[in-house]
Design a protein around this motif. Structure first.
Motif, PDB file in Angstrom:
ATOM      1  N   PHE A  61       0.832  -1.206   0.000  1.00  0.00           N
ATOM      2  CA  PHE A  61       0.000   0.000   0.000  1.00  0.00           C
ATOM      3  C   PHE A  61       0.871   1.262   0.000  1.00  0.00           C
ATOM      4  N   THR A  62       0.281   2.349  -0.464  1.00  0.00           N
ATOM      5  CA  THR A  62       0.893   3.679  -0.321  1.00  0.00           C
ATOM      6  C   THR A  62      -0.012   4.480   0.608  1.00  0.00           C
ATOM      7  N   THR A  63       0.589   5.309   1.463  1.00  0.00           N
ATOM      8  CA  THR A  63      -0.217   6.071   2.430  1.00  0.00           C
ATOM      9  C   THR A  63       0.127   7.567   2.353  1.00  0.00           C
ATOM     10  N   LYS A  64      -0.716   8.341   3.010  1.00  0.00           N
ATOM     11  CA  LYS A  64      -0.476   9.785   3.106  1.00  0.00           C
ATOM     12  C   LYS A  64       0.879  10.048   3.777  1.00  0.00           C
ATOM     13  N   GLU A  65       1.220   9.197   4.730  1.00  0.00           N
ATOM     14  CA  GLU A  65       2.491   9.380   5.445  1.00  0.00           C
ATOM     15  C   GLU A  65       3.668   9.237   4.472  1.00  0.00           C
ATOM     16  N   ASP A  66       3.543   8.308   3.498  1.00  0.00           N
ATOM     17  CA  ASP A  66       4.617   8.146   2.499  1.00  0.00           C
ATOM     18  C   ASP A  66       4.801   9.438   1.711  1.00  0.00           C
ATOM     19  N   LEU A  67       3.675  10.048   1.333  1.00  0.00           N
ATOM     20  CA  LEU A  67       3.769  11.301   0.577  1.00  0.00           C
ATOM     21  C   LEU A  67       4.380  12.403   1.443  1.00  0.00           C
ATOM     22  N   PRO A  72       8.429  18.044  -0.644  1.00  0.00           N
ATOM     23  CA  PRO A  72       7.175  18.204  -1.355  1.00  0.00           C
ATOM     24  C   PRO A  72       7.082  17.361  -2.629  1.00  0.00           C
ATOM     25  N   PHE A  73       8.245  17.118  -3.316  1.00  0.00           N
ATOM     26  CA  PHE A  73       8.114  16.532  -4.663  1.00  0.00           C
ATOM     27  C   PHE A  73       8.791  15.176  -4.806  1.00  0.00           C
ATOM     28  N   GLY A  74       9.148  14.553  -3.661  1.00  0.00           N
ATOM     29  CA  GLY A  74       9.965  13.339  -3.698  1.00  0.00           C
ATOM     30  C   GLY A  74       9.326  12.163  -4.413  1.00  0.00           C
ATOM     31  N   MET A  75       8.006  12.141  -4.538  1.00  0.00           N
ATOM     32  CA  MET A  75       7.373  11.008  -5.235  1.00  0.00           C
ATOM     33  C   MET A  75       6.916  11.378  -6.642  1.00  0.00           C
ATOM     34  N   PHE A  76       7.286  12.570  -7.095  1.00  0.00           N
ATOM     35  CA  PHE A  76       6.918  12.964  -8.459  1.00  0.00           C
ATOM     36  C   PHE A  76       7.718  12.126  -9.463  1.00  0.00           C
ATOM     37  N   GLY A  94       2.244  19.049  10.412  1.00  0.00           N
ATOM     38  CA  GLY A  94       3.272  19.768   9.656  1.00  0.00           C
ATOM     39  C   GLY A  94       2.994  19.913   8.185  1.00  0.00           C
ATOM     40  N   ASN A  95       3.721  19.172   7.382  1.00  0.00           N
ATOM     41  CA  ASN A  95       3.663  19.379   5.946  1.00  0.00           C
ATOM     42  C   ASN A  95       2.348  18.942   5.328  1.00  0.00           C
ATOM     43  N   PRO A  96       1.842  19.737   4.376  1.00  0.00           N
ATOM     44  CA  PRO A  96       0.673  19.254   3.632  1.00  0.00           C
ATOM     45  C   PRO A  96       1.110  18.186   2.622  1.00  0.00           C
ATOM     46  N   THR A  97       0.138  17.525   2.012  1.00  0.00           N
ATOM     47  CA  THR A  97       0.435  16.583   0.944  1.00  0.00           C
ATOM     48  C   THR A  97       0.348  17.366  -0.365  1.00  0.00           C
ATOM     49  N   VAL A  98       1.447  17.363  -1.105  1.00  0.00           N
ATOM     50  CA  VAL A  98       1.473  18.150  -2.342  1.00  0.00           C
ATOM     51  C   VAL A  98       1.194  17.233  -3.523  1.00  0.00           C
ATOM     52  N   VAL A  99       0.332  17.677  -4.423  1.00  0.00           N
ATOM     53  CA  VAL A  99       0.069  16.882  -5.621  1.00  0.00           C
ATOM     54  C   VAL A  99       0.331  17.742  -6.848  1.00  0.00           C
ATOM     55  N   ALA A 291       2.301  12.621 -13.344  1.00  0.00           N
ATOM     56  CA  ALA A 291       3.099  13.419 -12.403  1.00  0.00           C
ATOM     57  C   ALA A 291       3.323  12.688 -11.081  1.00  0.00           C
ATOM     58  N   LEU A 292       2.262  12.113 -10.549  1.00  0.00           N
ATOM     59  CA  LEU A 292       2.354  11.523  -9.207  1.00  0.00           C
ATOM     60  C   LEU A 292       1.625  10.178  -9.177  1.00  0.00           C
ATOM     61  N   PRO A 293       2.262   9.150  -9.757  1.00  0.00           N
ATOM     62  CA  PRO A 293       1.581   7.846  -9.721  1.00  0.00           C
ATOM     63  C   PRO A 293       1.549   7.319  -8.294  1.00  0.00           C
ATOM     64  N   VAL A 294       0.410   6.839  -7.855  1.00  0.00           N
ATOM     65  CA  VAL A 294       0.340   6.199  -6.528  1.00  0.00           C
ATOM     66  C   VAL A 294      -0.321   4.835  -6.695  1.00  0.00           C
ATOM     67  N   LEU A 295       0.276   3.827  -6.089  1.00  0.00           N
ATOM     68  CA  LEU A 295      -0.241   2.469  -6.228  1.00  0.00           C
ATOM     69  C   LEU A 295      -0.915   2.069  -4.926  1.00  0.00           C
ATOM     70  N   ARG A 296      -2.106   1.542  -5.043  1.00  0.00           N
ATOM     71  CA  ARG A 296      -2.858   1.058  -3.876  1.00  0.00           C
ATOM     72  C   ARG A 296      -2.848   2.099  -2.750  1.00  0.00           C
ATOM     73  N   TYR A 297      -3.423   3.249  -3.032  1.00  0.00           N
ATOM     74  CA  TYR A 297      -3.438   4.331  -2.055  1.00  0.00           C
ATOM     75  C   TYR A 297      -4.536   4.116  -1.019  1.00  0.00           C
ATOM     76  N   ARG A 298      -4.143   4.123   0.225  1.00  0.00           N
ATOM     77  CA  ARG A 298      -5.125   3.918   1.309  1.00  0.00           C
ATOM     78  C   ARG A 298      -5.818   5.245   1.608  1.00  0.00           C
TER      79      ARG A 298
END
Ligand code: DLL
Length: 434
Positions: A61-67, A72-76, A94-99, A291-298
């Motif tokens: 799974f991928t989670t908000k915590e991973d993002l 801000p752009f590490g998973m782009f 703290g940090n928002p989730t940036v998309v 831009a921001l592929p996410v796999l199995r996002y919870r």
């Protein structure tokens, strides 16, 4: 109106499209995002292992915590020059989730929202007032581009300034309201307070609502107050924004744009995939994102899936109303807030102790948040100017950082009830009022 034939394919065709796009998406994420290479390696899998839709559950799974960790752009997956739009939503602290979105991502987003508003009954003859907040939130700009594609006339009001909203709605002959359901109801009250009959003097025929939970009772009130047909719509910034799913006029659940998303339901405790019909946590794999592929996002949203035929003619899977969340995220008039974010702000302000209580309630139809906070030094409570200063500091920080306007109640040191176990930090009285 059915906007795209893709919404009416038979189930086998939908699955074939999903599998083809899934294989491509997995390879793409693996190749372009170091996070996924590491994740696949530690799970002992390779993109070539994904040969059927059932193989999806091999992927972690991928989670908000991973993002957030990669802020801000590490998973782009693309260089910044390819990004044409940014949005952001709350992080746990703290940090928002940036998309981010490429031109292609924007094209898909527009298409999905065009389908969603068409399902709701909006067409080119409509004038649509967008009363979601414009800004980093995906609601307003997301709806705008899909409505434009359908050819509706946009009135970009943003949220707030309710009397002006009603004046413009009346003077422009607005037929469609785009808002959170609570704000839609609040606006009906404002219209009445201005001496107008929302049904007679205003001309709303559609309400496209979303971004927060609403009940059937609220839908009934909206329909009765405005004489409109209200639909509910679901989305999430990390997946796209609005456009993931929406109700058709049969009101049978929210149709998922399945050629662009694979939805699964899991047991939130064990991660096990649950059969169709069971309630659990929604996990979504978008199948188009550059831009921001996410796999199995919870998503942490609780719902169930239903692929039985719908009388509207669409064949896509439907999700039921969101029945809650697996985490403690609060949604205050559509704004996502975690109690931990409130705590972080409080504890960063001098003079504030570590005890506080957040109370969320409804005032009329609007959400209202109050925070009781202990001060460290009781002499502060005797000085009106110091008290005012502290209150203003808290209010300003809550507004600028989280976008909320809480009532603040400062109390004596050690006056709040201590708990022996887990401290109760949040009381949500809205649930009792549904
Ligand atoms: O709220 C996207 C959106 C905008 C959807 C406008 C519909 C209309 P976020 O700000 O990232 O995105 O918040 C996502 O909001 O995980 C749910 O908990 C909640 N949510 C969204 N739609 C619904 C709904 C937008 N129809 C989070 N019912 C999600 C209940 C909803 N909760």
């Amino acid at each position: 109106m059915i906007w795209s034939l893709k919404e009416t394919l038979d189930r086998e065709q939908i699955k074939a499209i999903q599998l083809k796009k899934l294989k491509k998406t997995v390879k793409y994420a693996y190749k372009k995002v170091p996070y996924y290479q590491e994740k696949f390696k530690s799970a002992g899998i390779h993109p070539n292992d994904i040969q059927s839709l059932d193989d999806l559950n091999k992927i972690p799974f991928t989670t908000k915590e991973d993002l957030r960790r990669n802020y801000p752009f590490g998973m782009f997956a693309v260089p910044r020059k390819k990004i044409v739009r940014y949005h952001a939503s709350s992080g746990t602290t703290g940090n928002p989730t940036v998309v981010g979105y490429t031109r292609h991502d924007m094209k898909v987003w527009r298409e999905c929202v065009a389908r969603m508003v068409s399902m709701a009954g909006v067409n080119k003859n409509d004038t649509a007032q967008i009363s979601f907040g414009y800004g980093l939130f995906t609601g307003a700009l997301g709806l705008q581009q899909g409505l434009e594609k359908v050819g509706a006339g946009i009135v970009p009001m943003s949220s707030g300034n309710s009397k002006k909203q009603i004046k413009i709605m009346k003077d422009f002959g607005v037929t469609t309201l785009i808002a959170t359901p609570s704000y839609g109801l609040h606006l009906s009250e404002v219209a009445k307070s201005m001496g107008l009959d929302p049904k007679e003097d205003l001309h709303l025929r559609n309400g496209v609502f979303g971004s927060e939970a609403s009940t059937e009772a609220m839908r009934k009130k909206l329909n009765e107050a405005w004489g409109m047909f209200a639909t509910e719509n679901y989305g999430m910034s990390e997946l796209m924004g609005p456009g993931v799913s929406g109700e058709c006029r049969e009101l049978n659940g929210m149709h998922i744009n399945e050629d662009y998303f694979i939805a699964e339901i899991i047991n939130p405790k064990t991660g096990e995939v649950l059969p169709e019909g069971e309630m659990g946590e929604l996990v979504v794999t978008p199948l188009f994102k550059e831009a921001l592929p996410v796999l199995r996002y919870r998503t942490k949203d609780i719902t169930s899936l239903d692929s039985s035929p719908c009388a509207c003619g669409r064949t896509t899977m439907r999700m039921s109303k969101i029945g809650g969340r697996t985490d403690d995220m609060l949604i205050i008039s559509g704004v996502n807030v975690f109690p931990s974010q409130i705590e972080e702000i409080l504890l960063s302000i001098d003079g504030i102790g570590s005890n506080y209580l957040i109370t969320v309630d409804k005032k009329g139809y609007l959400d209202k948040i109050n925070i009781d906070v202990e001060v460290i030094d009781s002499s502060l409570l005797d000085s009106v100017s110091r008290l005012d200063n502290l209150m203003n500091t808290i209010k300003t920080q809550m507004h600028t950082t989280l976008g909320i306007h809480p009532g603040i109640h400062l109390v004596e040191p050690l006056s709040m009830k201590r708990s022996e176990g887990k401290a109760q930090r949040v009381i949500d009285l809205r649930k009792d009022k549904e």
